[in-house]
Write a protein that holds these residues in place. Structure first.
Motif, short mmCIF file in Angstrom:
data_model
loop_
_atom_site.label_atom_id
_atom_site.label_comp_id
_atom_site.label_asym_id
_atom_site.label_seq_id
_atom_site.Cartn_x
_atom_site.Cartn_y
_atom_site.Cartn_z
N ASN A 1 14.81 3.02 3.63
CA ASN A 1 13.49 2.41 3.44
C ASN A 1 12.76 3.12 2.30
O ASN A 1 11.69 3.71 2.50
CB ASN A 1 12.66 2.51 4.73
N PRO A 2 13.31 3.08 1.08
CA PRO A 2 12.76 3.88 -0.01
C PRO A 2 11.33 3.53 -0.39
O PRO A 2 10.61 4.36 -0.96
CB PRO A 2 13.73 3.62 -1.16
N GLU A 3 10.90 2.30 -0.10
CA GLU A 3 9.56 1.87 -0.48
C GLU A 3 8.49 2.36 0.49
O GLU A 3 7.29 2.24 0.21
CB GLU A 3 9.51 0.34 -0.56
N LYS A 4 8.89 2.92 1.62
CA LYS A 4 7.94 3.32 2.64
C LYS A 4 7.57 4.80 2.52
O LYS A 4 8.44 5.64 2.24
CB LYS A 4 8.49 3.05 4.05
N ARG A 5 6.31 5.11 2.75
CA ARG A 5 5.87 6.50 2.86
C ARG A 5 6.07 6.92 4.31
O ARG A 5 5.39 6.42 5.21
CB ARG A 5 4.40 6.64 2.47
N ASP B 1 0.84 -1.19 0.00
CA ASP B 1 0.00 0.00 0.00
C ASP B 1 0.88 1.24 0.00
O ASP B 1 1.43 1.62 1.04
CB ASP B 1 -0.91 -0.01 1.23
N PRO B 2 1.00 1.93 -1.13
CA PRO B 2 1.88 3.10 -1.20
C PRO B 2 1.36 4.29 -0.40
O PRO B 2 2.11 5.24 -0.13
CB PRO B 2 1.92 3.42 -2.69
N ASP B 3 0.08 4.26 0.00
CA ASP B 3 -0.50 5.37 0.74
C ASP B 3 -0.43 5.17 2.26
O ASP B 3 -0.77 6.09 3.01
CB ASP B 3 -1.97 5.57 0.33
N PHE B 4 -0.01 3.99 2.69
CA PHE B 4 0.05 3.73 4.13
C PHE B 4 1.20 4.54 4.74
O PHE B 4 2.34 4.46 4.28
CB PHE B 4 0.26 2.25 4.40
N ILE B 5 0.90 5.31 5.78
CA ILE B 5 1.90 6.20 6.37
C ILE B 5 2.63 5.50 7.50
O ILE B 5 2.02 4.93 8.41
CB ILE B 5 1.24 7.50 6.90
N ARG B 6 3.95 5.57 7.45
CA ARG B 6 4.82 5.08 8.53
C ARG B 6 5.33 6.31 9.28
O ARG B 6 6.06 7.13 8.72
CB ARG B 6 6.01 4.32 7.94
N TYR B 7 4.92 6.44 10.53
CA TYR B 7 5.26 7.64 11.29
C TYR B 7 6.57 7.50 12.05
O TYR B 7 6.88 6.46 12.63
CB TYR B 7 4.15 7.97 12.29
N LEU B 8 7.34 8.59 12.02
CA LEU B 8 8.47 8.79 12.93
C LEU B 8 8.05 9.90 13.88
O LEU B 8 7.92 11.06 13.48
CB LEU B 8 9.72 9.23 12.15
N ASN B 9 7.78 9.55 15.13
CA ASN B 9 7.37 10.57 16.10
C ASN B 9 8.58 11.34 16.61
O ASN B 9 9.65 10.75 16.81
CB ASN B 9 6.63 9.93 17.28
N TYR B 10 8.42 12.63 16.83
CA TYR B 10 9.53 13.43 17.32
C TYR B 10 9.07 14.34 18.46
O TYR B 10 7.89 14.68 18.58
CB TYR B 10 10.15 14.28 16.20
N GLU B 11 10.04 14.73 19.29
CA GLU B 11 9.80 15.69 20.37
C GLU B 11 11.00 16.60 20.49
O GLU B 11 12.13 16.18 20.23
CB GLU B 11 9.56 14.98 21.71
N ILE B 12 10.76 17.85 20.87
CA ILE B 12 11.82 18.80 21.18
C ILE B 12 11.58 19.31 22.59
O ILE B 12 10.50 19.79 22.90
CB ILE B 12 11.85 19.97 20.18
N THR B 13 12.57 19.18 23.46
CA THR B 13 12.46 19.59 24.86
C THR B 13 13.52 20.65 25.15
O THR B 13 14.71 20.43 24.90
CB THR B 13 12.67 18.39 25.80
N PHE B 14 13.08 21.79 25.71
CA PHE B 14 13.99 22.90 26.01
C PHE B 14 14.33 22.96 27.50
O PHE B 14 13.48 22.66 28.34
CB PHE B 14 13.37 24.23 25.59
N ALA B 15 15.55 23.35 27.79
CA ALA B 15 15.95 23.57 29.18
C ALA B 15 15.15 24.74 29.73
O ALA B 15 14.97 25.76 29.07
CB ALA B 15 17.44 23.88 29.25
#
Length: 301
Positions: free
Chosen positions: A110-114, A69-83
């Motif tokens: 992972n070129p095949e992943k969205r 499924d080329p439309d299936f989204i694979r998420y990379l979650n991110y956070e930024i924390t400040f002092a």
């Protein structure tokens, strides 16, 4: 702020992490999925920590059954924390750029992943939303957050014959595997990694209320602390063969009863805004609208 550099973490940074956020220290030391390449530190000329940003693979990233499924989204979650919770725009921009560059490296592997780099932001946080929208991020999902007032009566729902709901500790490989397989079956191949499941068990006041048919784990609702007054009833699932039989209702109300006995006054949970079945279930039990969160993400080309 001009006098800063962005670098990956060093082992000697660990105690500095604790001053920003104790969870960062625990993540660095104990999370089995943690990768130093996915964390970036902003430090000044004296090597003092100004902020930390990191990526973690969401359960969708390695989801089974979606490779075609080329439309299936694979998420990379991110956070930024400040002092000291004081944001500097230049530092924030540099860390965001570092996260995007690292996400592009992961995409190249992972070129095949969205792949979408994403985080969750409350809808009333207009400043934060505006910042990321201006940088090319878009809104990928709306999370509806519900609350249950624990001062009210908690409904009771019967279970099917031979089904029981009990607290269940994920404190060994067999228990983790049972949970993992049930979650995979319930969410169409999307599940938290085994490392992340184990990591979650160390959360404050974490309790899993699992439904069993014989020795088979067929569903779950988890609770953990948010504040002294508030906890959540999250990670709600039932495997397909046992859905629409009252199992989810019983598990959730068992968890609510537990929280009420612990002195909590409110329980919350979230679900995708498109999940009509879940929204109907929660409102029928007695949950009320609490707010909205947006999944805001940057698609990695």
């Amino acid at each position: 702020m001009k006098d800063f550099v962005i670098r990956n973490p060093k082992d000697e940074d660990v105690e500095k992490f604790e001053k920003l956020d104790f969870v960062l220290k625990m993540l660095y030391l104990y999370h089995g999925d943690f990768d130093k390449r996915n964390m970036f530190c902003a430090v000044n000329g004296e090597d003092e920590l100004l902020a930390v940003a990191h990526l973690m693979k969401h359960g969708t990233f390695n989801a089974a059954g979606h490779d075609g499924d080329p439309d299936f989204i694979r998420y990379l979650n991110y956070e930024i924390t400040f002092a000291k919770h004081v944001e500097d725009e230049a530092v924030k921009a540099a860390l965001t750029d570092a996260l995007i560059r690292r996400s592009r490296e992961i995409k190249a592997e992972n070129p095949e992943k969205r792949i979408v780099m994403a985080q969750y932001i409350d809808t009333d946080n207009l400043k934060e939303l505006s910042y990321f929208l201006a940088r090319g991020f878009t809104i990928h999902d709306t999370i509806v957050v519900f609350k249950f007032d624990l001062s009210r009566d908690i409904p009771r729902y019967p279970l099917p014959e031979d089904v029981r709901v009990v607290p269940f500790a994920l404190n060994n490989s067999e228990a983790l595997e049972k949970y993992h397989q049930a979650e995979l079956a319930s969410f169409d191949g999307v599940a938290r990694s085994m490392n992340h499941l184990g990591w979650m068990q160390g959360g404050p006041e974490m309790t899993n209320f699992c439904a069993f048919s014989g020795e088979q784990l067929i569903g779950n609702t988890s609770t953990w602390k948010v504040t002294e007054e508030r906890s959540v009833t999250e990670n709600v699932f039932v495997i397909p063969d046992w859905q629409k039989k009252g199992v989810a209702r019983n598990m959730i109300c068992t968890a609510l009863t537990h929280l009420k006995q612990q002195g909590k006054t409110i329980a919350t949970l979230g679900t995708h805004g498109t999940n009509r079945k879940a929204i109907s279930l929660y409102t029928q039990i007695g949950y009320e609208l609490y707010g909205f969160r947006l999944t805001i993400g940057y698609e990695i080309e």
